[in-house]
Design an enzyme around this catalytic site. Structure first.
Site, PDB file in Angstrom:
ATOM      1  N   SER A   1       0.845  -1.196   0.000  1.00  0.00           N
ATOM      2  CA  SER A   1       0.000   0.000   0.000  1.00  0.00           C
ATOM      3  C   SER A   1       0.877   1.241   0.000  1.00  0.00           C
ATOM      4  CB  SER A   1      -0.891   0.005   1.248  1.00  0.00           C
ATOM      5  OG  SER A   1      -1.541   1.249   1.418  1.00  0.00           O
TER       6      SER A   1
ATOM      7  N   LYS B   1       2.356  -2.690   6.402  1.00  0.00           N
ATOM      8  CA  LYS B   1       2.687  -2.542   4.989  1.00  0.00           C
ATOM      9  C   LYS B   1       4.129  -2.064   4.802  1.00  0.00           C
ATOM     10  CE  LYS B   1      -1.164  -4.026   3.328  1.00  0.00           C
ATOM     11  NZ  LYS B   1      -1.203  -5.323   2.612  1.00  0.00           N
TER      12      LYS B   1
ATOM     13  N   TYR C   1      -2.010  -0.594  10.469  1.00  0.00           N
ATOM     14  CA  TYR C   1      -2.015  -1.031   9.071  1.00  0.00           C
ATOM     15  C   TYR C   1      -0.761  -0.567   8.348  1.00  0.00           C
ATOM     16  CZ  TYR C   1      -3.535  -1.357   4.184  1.00  0.00           C
ATOM     17  OH  TYR C   1      -3.617  -1.626   2.842  1.00  0.00           O
TER      18      TYR C   1
END
Length: 242
Positions: A134, A151, A147
């Protein structure tokens, strides 16, 4: 590009919905044999119904280290691996729980490590590994603390594996999109108050479509990218230069 995957064997995690689902169908339509990994039996049944000849279901919960190893033991030799499965629990930092943290890391990075290591003996020379990362790996977004950390770890793992596996002629790259308009993406970003500030920083003034991520993965799986190794393909409409 897609003709390169005909008769290849490719495993895709997170195949039940979104990017993974669309990728499996595209690969199957191009003549690849696709091992579709998901934790929902119903989603896998729907996938197989779309092309039973090319799509082979594998029901696995990627958060269980030992069960993943057992489930992958019977997988045949592979030409490609796409680590697509992921979770995103979007909350302010102070509201994130230990369970939220563990869920993120167990699926988004630990499972990528586990699946890739377990399948390494089955990857042929000339294989390609694609990790779905991402833009949040390198840029900060409110509510994405856990998150984003996972990533960033995926990007680091991608570079390390590109170095270590290159001698085996196995390439490792990632695709790093901004918001992708899957069903979940549309549900989460339809509010102009939320999407507006982000869109204002994207010169193309839109979010990423699913097919654009699928095409980028297809490029990295194909021989069109035969000298691309250790790269992060940013799919963000110019966000980084705004």
């Amino acid at each position: 590009m897609w003709s390169d995957v005909k008769n290849k064997v490719i495993l895709v995690t997170g195949a039940g919905a979104g990017i993974g689902n669309a990728l499996v169908k595209q690969l199957a339509s191009a003549g690849a044999t696709v091992i579709a990994v998901a934790r929902s039996e119903a989603q896998l049944k729907d996938l197989v119904a779309s092309d039973a000849k090319h799509i082979k279901p594998l029901l696995l919960d990627l958060s269980n280290w030992d069960k993943v190893r057992e489930g992958l033991a019977a997988v045949p030799q592979l030409d490609g691996l796409v680590n697509n499965a992921g979770v995103a629990i979007i909350k302010p930092f102070e509201e994130l729980t230990e369970q939220d943290f563990d869920t993120h890391f167990n699926v988004n990075i630990k499972a990528v490590f586990n699946v890739t290591q377990a399948l390494l003996p089955k990857l042929r020379n000339g294989s390609s590994i694609v990790n779905v990362s991402s833009i949040a790996a390198s840029r900060s977004f409110a509510g994405h603390t856990a998150y984003s950390a996972t990533k960033a770890a995926v990007d680091s793992l991608t570079k390390s594996l590109a170095l270590e596996l290159g001698v085996r002629q196995i390439r490792v790259n990632s695709v790093n999109p901004t918001v992708v308009l899957t069903k979940m993406g549309r549900d989460n970003w339809t509010d102009p108050a939320k999407s507006g500030p982000l869109l204002a920083h994207i010169p193309l003034n839109r979010f990423c479509e699913v097919h654009e991520v699928v095409d980028a993965i297809g490029y990295l799986l194909s021989q069109k990218s035969s000298f691309v190794n250790g790269h992060h393909i940013n799919l963000e409409g110019g966000y980084a230069v705004s």
